[in-house]
Design an enzyme around this catalytic site. Structure first.
Site, PDB file in Angstrom:
ATOM      1  N   THR A  98      -4.929  60.469  43.161  1.00 11.88           N
ATOM      2  CA  THR A  98      -3.728  59.694  43.471  1.00 11.88           C
ATOM      3  C   THR A  98      -2.517  60.408  42.867  1.00 11.88           C
ATOM      4  O   THR A  98      -2.653  61.450  42.243  1.00 11.88           O
ATOM      5  CB  THR A  98      -3.793  58.297  42.828  1.00 11.88           C
ATOM      6  N   ASP A 146       7.223  41.406  39.058  1.00  7.57           N
ATOM      7  CA  ASP A 146       7.100  42.192  37.829  1.00  7.57           C
ATOM      8  C   ASP A 146       6.038  41.530  36.957  1.00  7.57           C
ATOM      9  O   ASP A 146       6.216  40.392  36.493  1.00  7.57           O
ATOM     10  CB  ASP A 146       8.451  42.236  37.103  1.00  7.57           C
ATOM     11  N   ASN A 167      -5.029  45.382  40.467  1.00  7.20           N
ATOM     12  CA  ASN A 167      -5.027  46.849  40.566  1.00  7.20           C
ATOM     13  C   ASN A 167      -3.876  47.510  39.800  1.00  7.20           C
ATOM     14  O   ASN A 167      -3.977  48.669  39.415  1.00  7.20           O
ATOM     15  CB  ASN A 167      -4.932  47.214  42.066  1.00  7.20           C
ATOM     16  N   TYR A 174      -4.080  53.138  26.629  1.00 11.95           N
ATOM     17  CA  TYR A 174      -4.723  52.970  27.944  1.00 11.95           C
ATOM     18  C   TYR A 174      -6.182  52.559  27.765  1.00 11.95           C
ATOM     19  O   TYR A 174      -6.658  51.602  28.391  1.00 11.95           O
ATOM     20  CB  TYR A 174      -4.615  54.283  28.738  1.00 11.95           C
ATOM     21  N   LYS A 217      -5.744  33.802  35.961  1.00 14.45           N
ATOM     22  CA  LYS A 217      -5.583  32.379  35.620  1.00 14.45           C
ATOM     23  C   LYS A 217      -4.921  31.607  36.774  1.00 14.45           C
ATOM     24  O   LYS A 217      -5.459  30.591  37.227  1.00 14.45           O
ATOM     25  CB  LYS A 217      -4.721  32.258  34.347  1.00 14.45           C
ATOM     26  N   VAL A 270      -9.167  59.970  40.069  1.00 13.27           N
ATOM     27  CA  VAL A 270      -8.934  59.738  41.500  1.00 13.27           C
ATOM     28  C   VAL A 270      -7.749  60.595  41.922  1.00 13.27           C
ATOM     29  O   VAL A 270      -6.787  60.756  41.162  1.00 13.27           O
ATOM     30  CB  VAL A 270      -8.632  58.244  41.777  1.00 13.27           C
ATOM     31  N   ILE A 308      -4.724  53.464  44.937  1.00 15.32           N
ATOM     32  CA  ILE A 308      -5.934  52.684  45.213  1.00 15.32           C
ATOM     33  C   ILE A 308      -5.554  51.345  45.851  1.00 15.32           C
ATOM     34  O   ILE A 308      -6.265  50.824  46.708  1.00 15.32           O
ATOM     35  CB  ILE A 308      -6.724  52.484  43.900  1.00 15.32           C
ATOM     36  N   LYS A 315      -7.973  49.026  28.859  1.00 13.01           N
ATOM     37  CA  LYS A 315      -8.991  49.020  29.915  1.00 13.01           C
ATOM     38  C   LYS A 315     -10.352  48.544  29.406  1.00 13.01           C
ATOM     39  O   LYS A 315     -11.118  47.945  30.164  1.00 13.01           O
ATOM     40  CB  LYS A 315      -9.097  50.412  30.545  1.00 13.01           C
TER      41      LYS A 315
HETATM   42  N1  NAD Z   1      -5.778  57.371  39.567  1.00  8.48           N
HETATM   43  C1  NAD Z   1      -6.791  57.504  38.742  1.00  8.48           C
HETATM   44  O1  NAD Z   1      -7.240  58.624  38.453  1.00  8.48           O
HETATM   45  C2  NAD Z   1      -7.444  56.282  38.146  1.00  8.48           C
HETATM   46  C3  NAD Z   1      -8.603  56.452  37.374  1.00  8.48           C
HETATM   47  C4  NAD Z   1      -9.208  55.334  36.810  1.00  8.48           C
HETATM   48  C5  NAD Z   1      -8.672  54.074  37.016  1.00  8.48           C
HETATM   49  N2  NAD Z   1      -7.538  53.937  37.766  1.00  8.48           N
HETATM   50  C6  NAD Z   1      -7.010  52.577  37.928  1.00  8.48           C
HETATM   51  O2  NAD Z   1      -6.780  52.298  39.295  1.00  8.48           O
HETATM   52  C7  NAD Z   1      -5.691  51.371  39.441  1.00  8.48           C
HETATM   53  C8  NAD Z   1      -4.686  51.906  40.444  1.00  8.48           C
HETATM   54  O3  NAD Z   1      -4.204  53.145  39.973  1.00  8.48           O
HETATM   55  P1  NAD Z   1      -3.476  54.234  40.894  1.00  8.48           P
HETATM   56  O4  NAD Z   1      -3.843  55.548  40.345  1.00  8.48           O
HETATM   57  O5  NAD Z   1      -3.714  53.923  42.312  1.00  8.48           O
HETATM   58  O6  NAD Z   1      -1.971  54.057  40.433  1.00  8.48           O
HETATM   59  P2  NAD Z   1      -0.606  53.670  41.112  1.00  8.48           P
HETATM   60  O7  NAD Z   1       0.411  54.185  40.208  1.00  8.48           O
HETATM   61  O8  NAD Z   1      -0.514  54.030  42.541  1.00  8.48           O
HETATM   62  O9  NAD Z   1      -0.692  52.096  41.045  1.00  8.48           O
HETATM   63  C9  NAD Z   1      -0.235  51.355  39.991  1.00  8.48           C
HETATM   64  C10 NAD Z   1       0.747  50.346  40.524  1.00  8.48           C
HETATM   65  O10 NAD Z   1       1.081  49.456  39.483  1.00  8.48           O
HETATM   66  C11 NAD Z   1       2.438  49.110  39.668  1.00  8.48           C
HETATM   67  N3  NAD Z   1       3.088  48.588  38.466  1.00  8.48           N
HETATM   68  C12 NAD Z   1       3.496  49.283  37.379  1.00  8.48           C
HETATM   69  N4  NAD Z   1       4.168  48.464  36.540  1.00  8.48           N
HETATM   70  C13 NAD Z   1       4.184  47.229  37.127  1.00  8.48           C
HETATM   71  C14 NAD Z   1       4.757  45.969  36.767  1.00  8.48           C
HETATM   72  N5  NAD Z   1       5.453  45.795  35.635  1.00  8.48           N
HETATM   73  N6  NAD Z   1       4.589  44.929  37.626  1.00  8.48           N
HETATM   74  C15 NAD Z   1       3.901  45.088  38.781  1.00  8.48           C
HETATM   75  N7  NAD Z   1       3.333  46.246  39.173  1.00  8.48           N
HETATM   76  C16 NAD Z   1       3.489  47.316  38.348  1.00  8.48           C
HETATM   77  C17 NAD Z   1       3.106  50.406  40.098  1.00  8.48           C
HETATM   78  O11 NAD Z   1       4.348  50.158  40.730  1.00  8.48           O
HETATM   79  C18 NAD Z   1       2.061  50.996  41.013  1.00  8.48           C
HETATM   80  O12 NAD Z   1       2.272  50.682  42.365  1.00  8.48           O
HETATM   81  C19 NAD Z   1      -5.132  51.188  38.029  1.00  8.48           C
HETATM   82  O13 NAD Z   1      -5.612  49.979  37.476  1.00  8.48           O
HETATM   83  C20 NAD Z   1      -5.665  52.394  37.266  1.00  8.48           C
HETATM   84  O14 NAD Z   1      -5.772  52.152  35.880  1.00  8.48           O
HETATM   85  C21 NAD Z   1      -6.917  55.006  38.350  1.00  8.48           C
END
Ligand code: NAD
Length: 283
Positions: free
Chosen positions: A210, A79, A106, A175, A142, A208, A20, A179
């Site tokens: 992904t 990080d 995100n 989780y 913040k 999603v 996303i 959330k």
């Molecule tokens: N994919 C789904 O089905 C879904 C459903 C509901 C909500 N979401 C939410 O959408 C958002 C994006 O999810 P996504 O599915 O695109 O996942 P994604 O895994 O592509 O994105 C998550 C990102 O967070 C980063 N991350 C992890 N640990 C980290 C750290 N310590 N420091 C910095 N970055 C860190 C990862 O490297 C990754 O790039 C999230 O908040 C997720 O909870 C996703």
């Protein structure tokens, strides 16, 4: 010319090939924004296999796509478990571009080790999820919020929450709790920042398409002795069948709502949490 011309958007967790964060970066860039991409440098064993196969290079690859759209792009490895790195990221972004107008929180903890009943959930995993999914959202808000307030030009903060912010499923205690907290944080931050014309909203996707599913899927596929691709296809097909609109979301469906909330058209919307789930959940 787009409706975000001249705006600077910072997106965390932006490096995923099907994520996303990437879809949001490209959508905001197409609307005219310059982009700050942030992510953590992950070990190969923590990457989705498709990314390894495609030689995907996280925010380095996304930055090339943003620049190909004619927008400027700054990459910051950060990080989100390190407060000092978060503060430095906010400062570096503002110093580089002169201002920050849009923040998209995100990033999230990698799904997998948390998928157990609460009686088996380790305190370490619990803390890790709260740290990245909730505490980091607070800290980025913040530090970027301080910059937005100082700038005096308003702002947009968009938190990517989840359907898990509104309804629990089994084996998701960490989780789901992390959330749910994002919605409380969204409302509270919106009230504090409203006098500065900074809006704060949440977007709640359902399933999603992904690579997120893969972390959990890999373990399930192994346990059931089926190929991860076949298991994944089944997960997506089952979710689609349970969705009134008959499919799961693509990352772009989520990015479209983020782009609207980031735009001037949304300037009277704050403290809200909008679903993008094809009709699965209505509150
Ligand atoms: N994919 C789904 O089905 C879904 C459903 C509901 C909500 N979401 C939410 O959408 C958002 C994006 O999810 P996504 O599915 O695109 O996942 P994604 O895994 O592509 O994105 C998550 C990102 O967070 C980063 N991350 C992890 N640990 C980290 C750290 N310590 N420091 C910095 N970055 C860190 C990862 O490297 C990754 O790039 C999230 O908040 C997720 O909870 C996703």
């Amino acid at each position: 010319m787009g409706n975000l011309d001249g705006k600077i958007a910072l997106i965390t967790g932006a490096g995923g090939m099907k994520g996303i964060g990437r879809a949001t970066a490209l959508k905001l860039a197409k609307q005219g924004a310059d982009i700050v991409l942030s992510d953590v440098q992950r070990k190969p064993e923590n990457l989705p296999p498709q990314e390894v196969q495609a030689r995907w290079r996280s925010i380095d690859s996304v930055a090339e796509e943003v620049e190909a759209l004619g927008r400027r792009c700054l990459k910051i490895w950060c990080d989100l478990t390190a407060t000092g790195q978060i503060e430095a990221m906010a400062r570096q972004a503002a110093d580089h571009f002169g201002h920050i107008d849009i923040l998209v929180n995100n990033a999230r903890a990698i799904i997998g080790r948390d998928r157990v009943p609460i009686t088996e959930l380790s305190e370490e995993v619990w803390r890790h999820f709260l740290e990245i999914n909730t505490t980091a959202v607070f800290l980025v808000t913040k530090f970027v919020g301080q910059i937005m307030v100082r700038q005096g030009r308003g702002g947009r903060i968009i938190n990517i929450a989840s359907d898990a912010s509104k309804r629990a499923k089994p084996m998701t205690a960490a989780y789901t709790s992390s959330k749910f907290a994002v919605l409380g944080l969204t409302q509270a931050a919106a009230l504090d920042l409203a006098p500065h014309r900074i809006t704060v909203n949440a977007v709640c996707p359902g399933t999603v398409n992904t690579d997120r599913l893969n972390y959990w899927e890999q373990a399930q596929a192994r346990a059931q002795g089926v190929a991860p691709e076949a298991f994944r296809a089944q997960v997506i097909a089952n979710s689609a069948k349970a969705t009134p609109l008959g499919r799961v979301a693509e990352s772009e469906d989520v990015a479209n709502l983020v782009a609207f909330l980031a735009s001037d058209e949304a300037n009277f919307i704050t403290a809200q949490a909008y679903n993008v789930n094809g009709g699965v959940l209505s509150h």
